[in-house]
Design a protein around this motif. Structure first.
Motif, short mmCIF file in Angstrom:
data_model
loop_
_atom_site.label_atom_id
_atom_site.label_comp_id
_atom_site.label_asym_id
_atom_site.label_seq_id
_atom_site.Cartn_x
_atom_site.Cartn_y
_atom_site.Cartn_z
N MET A 92 6.30 2.77 1.42
CA MET A 92 5.53 1.74 2.13
C MET A 92 4.58 1.01 1.19
O MET A 92 4.48 -0.22 1.22
CB MET A 92 4.78 2.37 3.31
CG MET A 92 5.73 2.86 4.42
SD MET A 92 4.88 3.68 5.82
CE MET A 92 4.12 2.26 6.65
N ARG A 93 3.89 1.75 0.34
CA ARG A 93 2.92 1.12 -0.57
C ARG A 93 3.63 0.24 -1.60
O ARG A 93 3.16 -0.86 -1.92
CB ARG A 93 2.07 2.17 -1.26
CG ARG A 93 1.18 2.93 -0.29
CD ARG A 93 0.34 3.96 -1.03
NE ARG A 93 -0.74 3.30 -1.74
CZ ARG A 93 -2.03 3.38 -1.38
NH1 ARG A 93 -2.40 4.12 -0.36
NH2 ARG A 93 -2.95 2.73 -2.06
N THR A 95 6.53 -1.24 -1.33
CA THR A 95 7.03 -2.45 -0.65
C THR A 95 5.91 -3.47 -0.48
O THR A 95 6.08 -4.66 -0.74
CB THR A 95 7.63 -2.08 0.73
OG1 THR A 95 8.68 -1.13 0.53
CG2 THR A 95 8.17 -3.29 1.44
N ALA A 96 4.75 -2.98 -0.05
CA ALA A 96 3.62 -3.89 0.18
C ALA A 96 3.15 -4.53 -1.13
O ALA A 96 2.84 -5.73 -1.17
CB ALA A 96 2.47 -3.14 0.85
N SER A 164 6.14 -3.25 10.59
CA SER A 164 4.74 -3.36 10.16
C SER A 164 4.67 -4.05 8.81
O SER A 164 3.79 -4.88 8.56
CB SER A 164 4.08 -1.99 10.13
OG SER A 164 4.61 -1.18 9.10
N LEU A 165 5.62 -3.72 7.91
CA LEU A 165 5.62 -4.34 6.58
C LEU A 165 6.14 -5.77 6.63
O LEU A 165 5.60 -6.67 5.99
CB LEU A 165 6.48 -3.49 5.63
CG LEU A 165 6.00 -2.05 5.42
CD1 LEU A 165 7.04 -1.23 4.68
CD2 LEU A 165 4.66 -2.00 4.71
N ASN A 166 7.18 -5.97 7.41
CA ASN A 166 7.79 -7.30 7.48
C ASN A 166 6.87 -8.35 8.09
O ASN A 166 6.99 -9.53 7.81
CB ASN A 166 9.08 -7.25 8.31
CG ASN A 166 10.23 -6.63 7.56
OD1 ASN A 166 10.21 -6.56 6.33
ND2 ASN A 166 11.24 -6.18 8.29
N MET A 168 3.71 -8.54 7.76
CA MET A 168 2.52 -8.83 6.94
C MET A 168 2.48 -10.26 6.43
O MET A 168 1.42 -10.87 6.34
CB MET A 168 2.44 -7.85 5.76
CG MET A 168 1.86 -6.51 6.15
SD MET A 168 1.74 -5.39 4.72
CE MET A 168 0.30 -6.09 3.90
N ALA A 184 -0.86 -0.88 3.62
CA ALA A 184 0.34 -0.06 3.84
C ALA A 184 -0.02 1.42 3.87
O ALA A 184 0.58 2.20 4.61
CB ALA A 184 1.38 -0.34 2.75
N TYR A 187 -1.26 2.08 7.29
CA TYR A 187 -0.10 2.11 8.19
C TYR A 187 0.61 3.45 8.06
O TYR A 187 1.03 4.04 9.05
CB TYR A 187 0.87 0.98 7.83
CG TYR A 187 0.49 -0.40 8.32
CD1 TYR A 187 -0.59 -0.62 9.17
CD2 TYR A 187 1.25 -1.51 7.94
CE1 TYR A 187 -0.90 -1.89 9.62
CE2 TYR A 187 0.94 -2.79 8.39
CZ TYR A 187 -0.14 -2.97 9.22
OH TYR A 187 -0.43 -4.24 9.67
#
Lengths: 202, 202
Positions: A92-93, A95-96, A164-166, A168, A184, A187
């Motif tokens: 997650m991190r 990706t962000a 949640s990531l998409n 942003m 992230a 999240y």
């Protein structure tokens, strides 16, 4: 392909790709013309057409660079001997962070015109998206097998995390107080532990 | 406003709005012309212009109906004497059901052209969006006050919840095996309890 092609000027190509990403991101793909891109990049239309046959080719170059980059960045960052939770947080991190560093290309590639209609997406875009989703699902499935995660539907858990990531790019402000990786991380904590207290007394 | 206006034909207006929502959703607002809308709705361009001065007015009618409808549907559905958790679940499920029932208008209103750029959104759209977000934040804040939720950042928790719901229009298949409310119910469980087990031994 007739005649000799001069060595393309890397600077000009970079300027073209950056300008195009900026225009696609701010106005949308459809509302951006080759003329706009040439003007914004400070090159002639003939030079632009020397490097790219059309707008779609420019778009494809931008999104394949950023799409490939994302998959590679995340695959490289994932720790090998780690718990599924640690892997999920890194997924997650990373990706962000990638989103933050490639925001304009990301926005270009995320446009509904491309993603809401399967038919409009290139096969390569689909394959990259699918392999990205599969990386996440493998982490979740591993976690379930090891008893680290309790997930009734891995696909849906993956969807929620990716949503949640998409999303942003629709609200994230680069000048805000938290960077994308910190968000992230928050999240991750919410999805891992939930927002209701974990008490001994429960 | 000069002369007498005939009573508008409700059927024709409905056909215009439905066609426009379908076109905005499938092609995007910018790529849809007044001619497309007239043709799709089976009305003449002069009749179309009799009811709507321009495309923006049609768009505004569609999105204000669905935006107002969403806020009202959720406010009406929220149980008064209930835990914050129950309220959150109702908030999420009702939003998802509303999305499912108004999918084309929802997609039209969600287009990046309108939402990624504050300047392009009408004041009314912004007010509706903000009041919707505030409804959710009040539920989360209430839950924190009552000790039902442990949330370090209510805004960010709200963002994550809305992201999961907002992203649905990009992948949700009405012909799929689960309806939108069931999916939102799963999302609620993940965000409420997390995906790592809640054990006595922990």
């Amino acid at each position: 392909m007739r005649g000799k092609m001069r060595e393309p000027s890397a600077d000009k190509v970079t300027a073209i790709l950056e300008t195009a990403a900026e225009l696609f991101a701010s106005r949308g793909y459809e509302a951006t013309s080759m003329r706009d891109i040439a003007q914004g990049a400070g090159v002639s239309k003939s030079l632009l057409y020397h490097h790219f046959t059309d707008k779609y080719q420019i778009f494809t170059r931008i999104t394949s660079q950023s799409g490939l980059g994302l998959n590679e960045a995340v695959a490289r960052a994932l720790p090998k001997d780690a718990t599924a939770s640690e892997q999920l947080e890194v997924f997650m991190r990373t990706t962000a962070t990638f989103f933050e560093e490639n925001r304009l290309s990301w926005i270009s590639a995320s446009q509904e015109f491309w993603t809401s209609n399967e038919a409009q997406m290139s096969l390569q875009m689909k394959l990259r998206r699918d392999s990205f989703e599969h990386m996440l699902r493998r982490i979740l499935e591993d976690g379930v097998k090891r008893g680290e995660f309790q997930v009734s539907d891995v696909r849906l858990a993956g969807r929620m995390i990716l949503s949640s990531l998409n999303w942003m790019y629709r609200w994230y402000n680069p000048a805000g107080s938290r960077d994308a990786a910190e968000i992230a991380g928050e999240y991750y904590r919410m999805i891992a532990f939930g927002i209701t207290p974990r008490g001994e007394a429960d």
